[in-house]
Design an enzyme around this catalytic site. Structure first.
Site, PDB file in Angstrom:
ATOM      1  N   GLU A  15      -5.400   8.111  14.738  1.00 19.71           N
ATOM      2  CA  GLU A  15      -4.574   7.454  15.074  1.00 19.71           C
ATOM      3  C   GLU A  15      -4.454   6.539  16.034  1.00 19.71           C
ATOM      4  O   GLU A  15      -2.893   7.755  16.256  1.00 19.71           O
ATOM      5  CB  GLU A  15      -4.028   6.247  13.921  1.00 19.71           C
ATOM      6  CG  GLU A  15      -4.768   6.226  12.522  1.00 19.71           C
ATOM      7  CD  GLU A  15      -4.102   5.504  11.599  1.00 19.71           C
ATOM      8  OE1 GLU A  15      -3.343   4.837  11.923  1.00 19.71           O
ATOM      9  OE2 GLU A  15      -4.570   5.331  10.437  1.00 19.71           O
ATOM     10  N   ARG A  53       0.603  -1.102  -0.439  1.00 15.43           N
ATOM     11  CA  ARG A  53       0.065   0.248   0.071  1.00 15.43           C
ATOM     12  C   ARG A  53       0.689   1.472   0.246  1.00 15.43           C
ATOM     13  O   ARG A  53       2.389   1.132   0.151  1.00 15.43           O
ATOM     14  CB  ARG A  53      -1.207  -0.226   0.904  1.00 15.43           C
ATOM     15  CG  ARG A  53      -0.100   0.288   2.509  1.00 15.43           C
ATOM     16  CD  ARG A  53      -0.699   0.124   3.319  1.00 15.43           C
ATOM     17  NE  ARG A  53      -0.075   0.732   4.650  1.00 15.43           N
ATOM     18  CZ  ARG A  53      -0.141   0.658   6.075  1.00 15.43           C
ATOM     19  NH1 ARG A  53      -2.018   0.979   6.802  1.00 15.43           N
ATOM     20  NH2 ARG A  53       0.537   1.015   7.003  1.00 15.43           N
ATOM     21  N   ASN A  76      -3.366   8.224   3.158  1.00 16.83           N
ATOM     22  CA  ASN A  76      -3.551   7.681   4.325  1.00 16.83           C
ATOM     23  C   ASN A  76      -1.861   7.905   4.287  1.00 16.83           C
ATOM     24  O   ASN A  76      -1.026   7.554   3.578  1.00 16.83           O
ATOM     25  CB  ASN A  76      -3.947   6.257   4.116  1.00 16.83           C
ATOM     26  CG  ASN A  76      -3.611   5.863   6.090  1.00 16.83           C
ATOM     27  OD1 ASN A  76      -4.654   6.245   6.471  1.00 16.83           O
ATOM     28  ND2 ASN A  76      -2.603   5.204   6.447  1.00 16.83           N
ATOM     29  N   GLU A  77      -1.412   8.887   4.739  1.00 16.24           N
ATOM     30  CA  GLU A  77      -0.438   8.155   5.144  1.00 16.24           C
ATOM     31  C   GLU A  77       0.738   8.050   3.998  1.00 16.24           C
ATOM     32  O   GLU A  77       1.626   7.701   3.877  1.00 16.24           O
ATOM     33  CB  GLU A  77       0.154   6.931   5.954  1.00 16.24           C
ATOM     34  CG  GLU A  77      -0.707   7.088   8.188  1.00 16.24           C
ATOM     35  CD  GLU A  77      -0.048   5.845   8.635  1.00 16.24           C
ATOM     36  OE1 GLU A  77       1.093   4.851   8.363  1.00 16.24           O
ATOM     37  OE2 GLU A  77       0.450   6.372  10.356  1.00 16.24           O
ATOM     38  N   CYS A 110       3.183   5.597  -7.364  1.00 17.88           N
ATOM     39  CA  CYS A 110       3.920   6.232  -8.040  1.00 17.88           C
ATOM     40  C   CYS A 110       3.193   8.497  -8.119  1.00 17.88           C
ATOM     41  O   CYS A 110       2.468   8.971  -8.228  1.00 17.88           O
ATOM     42  CB  CYS A 110       4.454   6.298  -9.972  1.00 17.88           C
ATOM     43  SG  CYS A 110       5.182   7.626 -10.113  1.00 17.88           S
ATOM     44  N   CYS A 124      10.964   6.711 -10.631  1.00 17.54           N
ATOM     45  CA  CYS A 124      10.705   6.150 -12.049  1.00 17.54           C
ATOM     46  C   CYS A 124      10.991   7.533 -12.809  1.00 17.54           C
ATOM     47  O   CYS A 124      11.431   8.320 -13.248  1.00 17.54           O
ATOM     48  CB  CYS A 124       9.375   5.725 -12.229  1.00 17.54           C
ATOM     49  SG  CYS A 124       8.525   7.036 -11.251  1.00 17.54           S
ATOM     50  N   CYS A 175       9.130  10.323 -12.896  1.00 18.53           N
ATOM     51  CA  CYS A 175       9.070  11.401 -11.822  1.00 18.53           C
ATOM     52  C   CYS A 175      10.710  11.641 -12.351  1.00 18.53           C
ATOM     53  O   CYS A 175      10.810  13.363 -11.325  1.00 18.53           O
ATOM     54  CB  CYS A 175      10.102  10.562  -9.995  1.00 18.53           C
ATOM     55  SG  CYS A 175       7.888   9.753  -9.623  1.00 18.53           S
ATOM     56  N   LYS A 181      -3.590  -8.892  11.685  1.00 17.85           N
ATOM     57  CA  LYS A 181      -4.443  -9.047  12.291  1.00 17.85           C
ATOM     58  C   LYS A 181      -4.324  -9.043  13.853  1.00 17.85           C
ATOM     59  O   LYS A 181      -4.419  -9.867  14.991  1.00 17.85           O
ATOM     60  CB  LYS A 181      -4.652 -10.716  11.663  1.00 17.85           C
ATOM     61  CG  LYS A 181      -3.169 -11.780  11.753  1.00 17.85           C
ATOM     62  CD  LYS A 181      -4.178 -13.003  10.339  1.00 17.85           C
ATOM     63  CE  LYS A 181      -2.229 -13.769  11.035  1.00 17.85           C
ATOM     64  NZ  LYS A 181      -1.978 -13.361  10.050  1.00 17.85           N
TER      65      LYS A 181
HETATM   66  C1  GLA Z   1      -0.773   3.419  10.389  1.00 16.07           C
HETATM   67  C2  GLA Z   1      -2.026   2.931   9.043  1.00 16.07           C
HETATM   68  C3  GLA Z   1      -2.956   2.368   9.106  1.00 16.07           C
HETATM   69  C4  GLA Z   1      -2.304   0.989  10.418  1.00 16.07           C
HETATM   70  C5  GLA Z   1      -2.220   1.457  11.151  1.00 16.07           C
HETATM   71  C6  GLA Z   1      -0.990   0.617  12.259  1.00 16.07           C
HETATM   72  O1  GLA Z   1      -1.117   4.566  10.762  1.00 16.07           O
HETATM   73  O2  GLA Z   1      -2.084   4.577   8.733  1.00 16.07           O
HETATM   74  O3  GLA Z   1      -3.887   2.079   7.874  1.00 16.07           O
HETATM   75  O4  GLA Z   1      -1.780   0.569   9.310  1.00 16.07           O
HETATM   76  O5  GLA Z   1      -0.412   2.279  10.638  1.00 16.07           O
HETATM   77  O6  GLA Z   1      -0.294   0.922  13.288  1.00 16.07           O
HETATM   78 ZN    ZN Z   2       7.351   7.252  -9.617  1.00 19.14          ZN
END
Ligand code: GLA
Ligand code: ZN
Length: 675
Positions: A307, A111, A149-150, A115, A157, A160, A356
């Site tokens: 989070e 995830r 997300n993050e 790019c 590449c 880039c 998990k």
């Molecule tokens: C990150 C992600 C989440 C999850 C947590 C696990 O913060 O944003 O999707 O993977 O880590 O700690």
């Molecule tokens: Zn790239």
């Protein structure tokens, strides 16, 4: 407040019903009610579910989910799902795949894998953000928008590389200016054409994590990479904003995350949010520092704790449980430092794949009769009880520590003088000196307004950007106290040395000239010998890592080296500058030296701790409309008593009056409203 629809500290977190059946969802709703949960972050990794192929979009599952949560009193923080691309997209349009630092084209997998300069990624991420905004613009449940997300990592590449050249053209205008900025006369690297420039990966200028033959190129690539991801964020942001003028838009950051310059990012975020994952052995002061950084990137505004784990992580080598009380304690620590939400990853523990064994509010057993669930529900009810009282309250600090991402990159890319220099550790070392005494600190960037501070500390200010020296001079001239250390004032924003003697642009302010810089082996030490007593400082202290050999040019010498051929040379100096003082610490002193000096400087400036507390008990304060709220956080396993002196307060969690003193259980927290 974040949303008038939910006027309290939001409580909830990432929820992934796309991994579960309907029956499970119904059970979840029941448990969420019990736990006082009122917000769910949905759709974080559901791009493949939302868009099964290039032409089809299906959001019905999401409609149902948002509705059913809302019917149960739970609002939605809606993610755009672009943190991981669908498999079909990678197969059909390989340009979405990244190329790693060794030049290997990645296959589909993982995830945070797209790019940032892929035309396909940009097109479809914006398209899905637009469709989501169109669909949910009127939905009363959606109170926060969570882009991707993050963001993180990097790509090398060909797309880039091309984009890097365009970025360079915008920054420098001409190839001559690039050659000059990078000092390409060195090793005959002169470029005559933009197309000769390549990204600095492990096949060109870099090797390993932190080594580069050309720091200027590497620094610009780091800036470019951060900007490329920011562009992706901004494209989605604009798509949402153009349809929902009052949307509240964020993306979840990661504290001291090196690759992205969050000061720059925060300018484009309506509210900062971040993910806090300390390990059991992370110093608690470091977590405090990270919260202060996340508050600092947006000028002190409250942020979202997006989070944290209710119990344990899965991705650390040893994923210890948060001890009883610690989840609550660390949640309130975030609030004490400026968070207006307490949110988790995640609400239900996954059945398969690498998370998990990551903690969740609802564990694999599936019911609420667990320690973790009991602790989360009890916190949920406390937050309901607190209501809106703490929302929007601020931290009023008189001390600022300056932190700069580009400086971080440059310091640690530097070849020499030592591999031991860790910028963030230095920041933490100075921060700790204040934290341990409950003196509140703002972490500020180079653009910050300094006029509200009495004391500004800039550890290892290696890179001095245009205008910064003048700003620091002005701050000091007007009566401020400025402190900096070894390895400061060395280069300009292109990592080119400021000629004419170190510390370059800071030389006048500090009244010193550093002639040489000695790097010691980890086993070697020198000493800081105080000339006279200074506050609690007297006698001698150990120092090491780097030792500047300096001469004063107007500054007063307060301590000298005790050993080696530079014994007797200055190691601590103070320069009177206008109405203020500029201090220089020429070597890496032991913690007690730094603590003693910072205490002396705070006292000189009449900067008071929030309260004096026993060791391990943190005291923080937030203020709203003249009303102060004091947080007492007992990080010890044993109970501790805090003297309140003349304060008259009310315990906000049980509404009982408290004065003179209060006992706080091990890992306990108390929040007091001062009368
Ligand atoms: C990150 C992600 C989440 C999850 C947590 C696990 O913060 O944003 O999707 O993977 O880590 O700690
Ligand atoms: Zn790239």
């Amino acid at each position: 407040m974040i949303s008038s629809k939910l006027p309290k500290i939001f409580y909830g977190g990432d929820y992934n019903p796309e991994q579960w059946d309907h029956q499970t969802h119904l059970e979840d709703l029941e448990l969420f009610q019990q736990a006082g949960i009122d917000i769910a972050t949905l759709n974080v990794f559901s791009w493949a579910r939302n868009q099964p192929d290039e032409l089809t979009y299906q959001f019905e599952w999401l409609d149902e989910m948002i509705d059913s949560l809302y019917e149960n009193g739970i609002f939605t923080c809606l993610a755009t799902s672009t943190g991981a691309h669908p498999a079909w997209m990678a197969t059909r349009y390989p340009d979405v795949l990244r190329t790693d630092k060794d030049g290997r084209k990645r296959k589909f997998g993982g995830r945070h894998n797209s790019c940032p300069n892929s035309p396909t990624y940009r097109k479809y991420s914006v398209e899905i953000a637009r469709r989501l905004a169109e669909r949910y613009r009127e939905h009363p449940a959606v109170i926060v928008w969570h882009i991707s997300n993050e963001y993180g990592g990097e790509c090398y590449c060909d797309n880039c590389e091309k984009a890097f050249r365009v970025w360079l053209k915008q920054r420098y205008g001409t190839i001559e200016a690039v050659n000059q900025a990078w000092n390409t006369g060195f090793w005959g690297h002169t470029f005559y054409d933009w197309d000769e420039i390549v990204v600095p990966d492990n096949r060109s200028e870099e090797w390993g994590d932190n080594n580069s033959s050309f720091q200027g190129i590497s620094l610009d690539y780091a800036r470019f990479n951060s900007d490329s991801m920011l562009d992706c964020y901004r494209l989605e942001y604009d798509a949402i904003r153009s349809l929902i003028p009052d949307a509240l838009i964020t993306t979840n950051l990661m504290g001291f995350y090196k690759p992205l310059d969050y000061f720059k990012w925060a300018k484009y975020m309506d509210i900062v949010s971040w993910d806090n994952y300390p390990g059991l052995n992370t110093p608690i002061s470091f977590t405090a520092l990270a919260h202060d950084l996340m508050r600092g990137i947006k000028n002190g505004e409250p942020f979202m704790l997006m989070e944290q784990t209710p119990s344990q992580q899965n991705w650390q080598p040893y994923n210890s449980l948060k001890r009883p009380g610690v989840m609550r304690l660390w949640s309130y620590q975030a609030v004490a430092h400026g968070a207006d939400t307490v949110m988790f990853f995640q609400l239900r523990r996954s059945v398969g794949a690498c998370e998990k064994f990551h903690g969740a509010v609802i564990e694999h057993v599936g019911h609420g009769n667990t320690r973790v669930f009991r602790e989360t529900s009890s916190l949920g009810h406390e937050l309901q009880h607190l209501g809106e009282q703490l929302l929007d309250s601020r931290i009023e600090a008189k001390v600022a520590i300056l932190f700069d991402w580009e400086n971080w990159w440059a310091v640690e890319k530097s070849s020499g003088p030592t591999v031991a220099l860790n910028y963030v550790e230095q920041i933490h070392k100075y921060y700790q000196a204040f934290y341990n005494r409950n003196v509140q600190v703002d972490i500020i960037g180079v653009d910050a307004d300094l006029s509200r501070y009495e004391l500004v500390i800039a550890p290892v200010l290696y890179m001095v950007k245009p205008g910064l020296a003048a700003k620091l001079e002005q701050f000091t001239e007007q009566g401020g106290t400025f402190v900096t250390t070894f390895f400061s004032g060395i280069v300009n924003e292109n990592d080119l040395v400021t000629l004419g003697g170190y510390p370059g642009e800071l030389r006048k302010l500090l009244g010193i000239w550093v002639e040489e810089i000695d790097a010691l082996l980890p086993t070697m030490h020198n000493s800081i010998v105080m000339k006279d007593q200074l506050g609690s400082l007297q006698g001698s202290y150990s120092c090491g890592m780097l030792c500047d050999l300096l001469h004063t040019e107007g500054a007063e010498v307060l301590a000298e080296y005790g050993d080696d051929f530079y014994k007797g040379m200055p190691v601590l100096t103070r320069n009177t500058f206008g109405q203020g003082e500029a201090w220089y610490i020429a070597s890496d002193g032991e913690a007690s030296f730094v603590a003693g000096l910072m205490e002396h400087l705070s006292e000189q400036k009449h900067i008071q701790p929030v309260l004096d507390t026993p060791v391990g008990v943190e005291a923080g304060r937030r203020i709203k409309d003249g009303q102060a709220f004091i947080f007492l956080l007992n990080h010890n396993a044993e109970a501790a008593t805090v003297e309140l002196n003349s304060l008259t307060t009310v315990n906000m969690l049980d509404d009982q009056p408290v004065d003179s003193s209060i006992e706080i259980p091990g890992h306990g927290t108390v929040i007091l409203a001062v009368k």
